[in-house]
Design a protein around this motif. Sequence first.
Motif, PDB file in Angstrom:
ATOM      1  N   ASN A   1      37.739  50.115  46.608  1.00 35.91           N
ATOM      2  CA  ASN A   1      37.479  50.383  48.017  1.00 35.91           C
ATOM      3  C   ASN A   1      36.414  51.458  48.220  1.00 35.91           C
ATOM      4  OD1 ASN A   1      39.421  48.526  48.810  1.00 35.91           O
ATOM      5  ND2 ASN A   1      41.079  50.034  48.734  1.00 35.91           N
ATOM      6  N   GLU A   2      36.088  52.202  47.160  1.00 33.05           N
ATOM      7  CA  GLU A   2      35.154  53.311  47.273  1.00 33.05           C
ATOM      8  C   GLU A   2      33.727  52.907  46.926  1.00 33.05           C
ATOM      9  OE1 GLU A   2      36.715  56.191  44.631  1.00 33.05           O
ATOM     10  OE2 GLU A   2      38.551  56.531  45.767  1.00 33.05           O
ATOM     11  N   ILE A   3      33.526  51.725  46.409  1.00 29.35           N
ATOM     12  CA  ILE A   3      32.206  51.290  45.952  1.00 29.35           C
ATOM     13  C   ILE A   3      31.739  50.135  46.819  1.00 29.35           C
ATOM     14  CG2 ILE A   3      30.889  50.381  44.017  1.00 29.35           C
ATOM     15  CD1 ILE A   3      32.868  51.664  42.147  1.00 29.35           C
ATOM     16  N   ASN A   4      30.543  50.266  47.393  1.00 27.43           N
ATOM     17  CA  ASN A   4      30.054  49.191  48.249  1.00 27.43           C
ATOM     18  C   ASN A   4      29.549  48.021  47.403  1.00 27.43           C
ATOM     19  OD1 ASN A   4      27.295  49.615  47.495  1.00 27.43           O
ATOM     20  ND2 ASN A   4      27.148  51.278  48.985  1.00 27.43           N
ATOM     21  N   VAL A   5      29.229  46.941  48.065  1.00 28.67           N
ATOM     22  CA  VAL A   5      28.877  45.709  47.374  1.00 28.67           C
ATOM     23  C   VAL A   5      27.665  45.898  46.467  1.00 28.67           C
ATOM     24  CG1 VAL A   5      28.071  43.334  47.704  1.00 28.67           C
ATOM     25  CG2 VAL A   5      29.903  44.239  49.152  1.00 28.67           C
ATOM     26  N   ALA A   6      26.640  46.581  46.959  1.00 31.32           N
ATOM     27  CA  ALA A   6      25.421  46.777  46.160  1.00 31.32           C
ATOM     28  C   ALA A   6      25.708  47.606  44.917  1.00 31.32           C
ATOM     29  CB  ALA A   6      24.340  47.433  47.010  1.00 31.32           C
ATOM     30  N   ASP A   7      26.507  48.662  45.069  1.00 28.88           N
ATOM     31  CA  ASP A   7      26.831  49.508  43.928  1.00 28.88           C
ATOM     32  C   ASP A   7      27.696  48.759  42.918  1.00 28.88           C
ATOM     33  OD1 ASP A   7      25.371  51.630  44.899  1.00 28.88           O
ATOM     34  OD2 ASP A   7      27.080  52.616  45.843  1.00 28.88           O
ATOM     35  N   ARG A   8      28.608  47.951  43.409  1.00 29.39           N
ATOM     36  CA  ARG A   8      29.433  47.132  42.507  1.00 29.39           C
ATOM     37  C   ARG A   8      28.558  46.245  41.629  1.00 29.39           C
ATOM     38  NH1 ARG A   8      34.791  44.915  43.556  1.00 29.39           N
ATOM     39  NH2 ARG A   8      33.804  42.865  43.556  1.00 29.39           N
ATOM     40  N   GLU A   9      27.575  45.603  42.228  1.00 29.90           N
ATOM     41  CA  GLU A   9      26.716  44.714  41.465  1.00 29.90           C
ATOM     42  C   GLU A   9      25.806  45.499  40.524  1.00 29.90           C
ATOM     43  OE1 GLU A   9      25.027  41.263  39.926  1.00 29.90           O
ATOM     44  OE2 GLU A   9      26.950  41.738  40.862  1.00 29.90           O
ATOM     45  N   ASN A  10      25.328  46.653  40.957  1.00 30.17           N
ATOM     46  CA  ASN A  10      24.510  47.486  40.089  1.00 30.17           C
ATOM     47  C   ASN A  10      25.298  47.917  38.855  1.00 30.17           C
ATOM     48  OD1 ASN A  10      22.224  49.226  39.332  1.00 30.17           O
ATOM     49  ND2 ASN A  10      23.601  50.898  39.881  1.00 30.17           N
ATOM     50  N   ILE A  11      26.535  48.343  39.055  1.00 29.42           N
ATOM     51  CA  ILE A  11      27.397  48.728  37.935  1.00 29.42           C
ATOM     52  C   ILE A  11      27.625  47.531  37.013  1.00 29.42           C
ATOM     53  CG2 ILE A  11      29.777  49.369  37.347  1.00 29.42           C
ATOM     54  CD1 ILE A  11      29.693  51.187  39.872  1.00 29.42           C
ATOM     55  N   ARG A  12      27.879  46.389  37.589  1.00 28.95           N
ATOM     56  CA  ARG A  12      28.123  45.187  36.782  1.00 28.95           C
ATOM     57  C   ARG A  12      26.915  44.837  35.924  1.00 28.95           C
ATOM     58  NH1 ARG A  12      28.185  39.771  36.244  1.00 28.95           N
ATOM     59  NH2 ARG A  12      26.534  39.428  37.759  1.00 28.95           N
ATOM     60  N   GLN A  13      25.739  44.895  36.513  1.00 32.75           N
ATOM     61  CA  GLN A  13      24.525  44.586  35.757  1.00 32.75           C
ATOM     62  C   GLN A  13      24.288  45.587  34.630  1.00 32.75           C
ATOM     63  OE1 GLN A  13      22.547  41.936  35.879  1.00 32.75           O
ATOM     64  NE2 GLN A  13      23.765  41.005  37.524  1.00 32.75           N
ATOM     65  N   ARG A  14      24.594  46.832  34.875  1.00 38.25           N
ATOM     66  CA  ARG A  14      24.439  47.850  33.826  1.00 38.25           C
ATOM     67  C   ARG A  14      25.410  47.618  32.675  1.00 38.25           C
ATOM     68  NH1 ARG A  14      24.820  53.307  37.127  1.00 38.25           N
ATOM     69  NH2 ARG A  14      24.872  54.235  35.022  1.00 38.25           N
ATOM     70  N   TYR A  15      26.632  47.203  32.997  1.00 39.87           N
ATOM     71  CA  TYR A  15      27.592  46.906  31.936  1.00 39.87           C
ATOM     72  C   TYR A  15      27.133  45.733  31.078  1.00 39.87           C
ATOM     73  CZ  TYR A  15      31.639  49.991  32.478  1.00 39.87           C
ATOM     74  OH  TYR A  15      32.490  51.078  32.454  1.00 39.87           O
ATOM     75  N   LEU A  16      26.387  44.820  31.644  1.00 35.67           N
ATOM     76  CA  LEU A  16      25.882  43.691  30.862  1.00 35.67           C
ATOM     77  C   LEU A  16      24.893  44.126  29.789  1.00 35.67           C
ATOM     78  CD1 LEU A  16      25.431  41.040  33.688  1.00 35.67           C
ATOM     79  CD2 LEU A  16      26.915  40.806  31.685  1.00 35.67           C
ATOM     80  N   ARG A  17      24.427  45.372  29.858  1.00 35.40           N
ATOM     81  CA  ARG A  17      23.462  45.870  28.876  1.00 35.40           C
ATOM     82  C   ARG A  17      24.097  46.786  27.834  1.00 35.40           C
ATOM     83  NH1 ARG A  17      20.371  45.823  33.772  1.00 35.40           N
ATOM     84  NH2 ARG A  17      20.741  48.029  34.195  1.00 35.40           N
TER      85      ARG A  17
END
Length: 228
Positions: free
Chosen positions: A3-19
């Motif tokens: 609930n504390e992370i907006n949609v854009a930040d969620r996707e940014n975090i996800r993309q970083r984890y892919l690396r």
Amino acid sequence: MENEINVADRENIRQRYLRVDTSNVADVLDNLNVPNQGLAPEFTPFPADAGQLAGWAYTIRGQNTPFPMGGDADKMAACQGVSAGDITVWSGDGDGTCYFGELIAIGMKERGSVGALVDGGIRDVRWLKKQEFPVFARYRSPVQSIARWKVNGCQVPVFLRGATVKFVTVNPGDFILADEDGAIIIPHHLVVQVLEEAERLTNIEVAIRSELAQGLSLSEALKKFGHV
């Protein structure tokens, strides 16, 4: 944390984890004294070249429950809350049956889901490949869940078979990372901290590989960069 992370930040975090790799994430969790987050080695990608799995846990629980043929409305209702960047996590007793297949994958993909993690069986592997929808599961089975295995909850804590403990708890909003080495669960309150440290370790490993390729010996590299 979800609930504390907006949609854009969620996707940014996800993309970083892919690396980053699960191995580095596991090392970071050990250093944080959270050592038992790896899933059992039976969790493997279907198909074998499905690629990485990275996303936010949307949990679904079920159990062996005989019921009439004709579909499973509870399963479909449980999937209605799935959103972009989510990975559906399927759990519960039901060995031998399939929890997840092509049609559910299509529906989840339409909602923005980026994969599935199944502590049980899947089917339609050939068609999952065509959908380019990564799935990690313990086994495959042609036997459907209808009339055999029924969903009885969603977005609740679930328990998946672990690598170093019998079960790993997965809470809604935890982060899932899976690759060639296996699957691991990052508790939601540690997602950013673990990511930043895993990125730091990854950068060190990249530098070590570069210098080894240029002729530096392993012992010299360890002296220069330390243990990673």
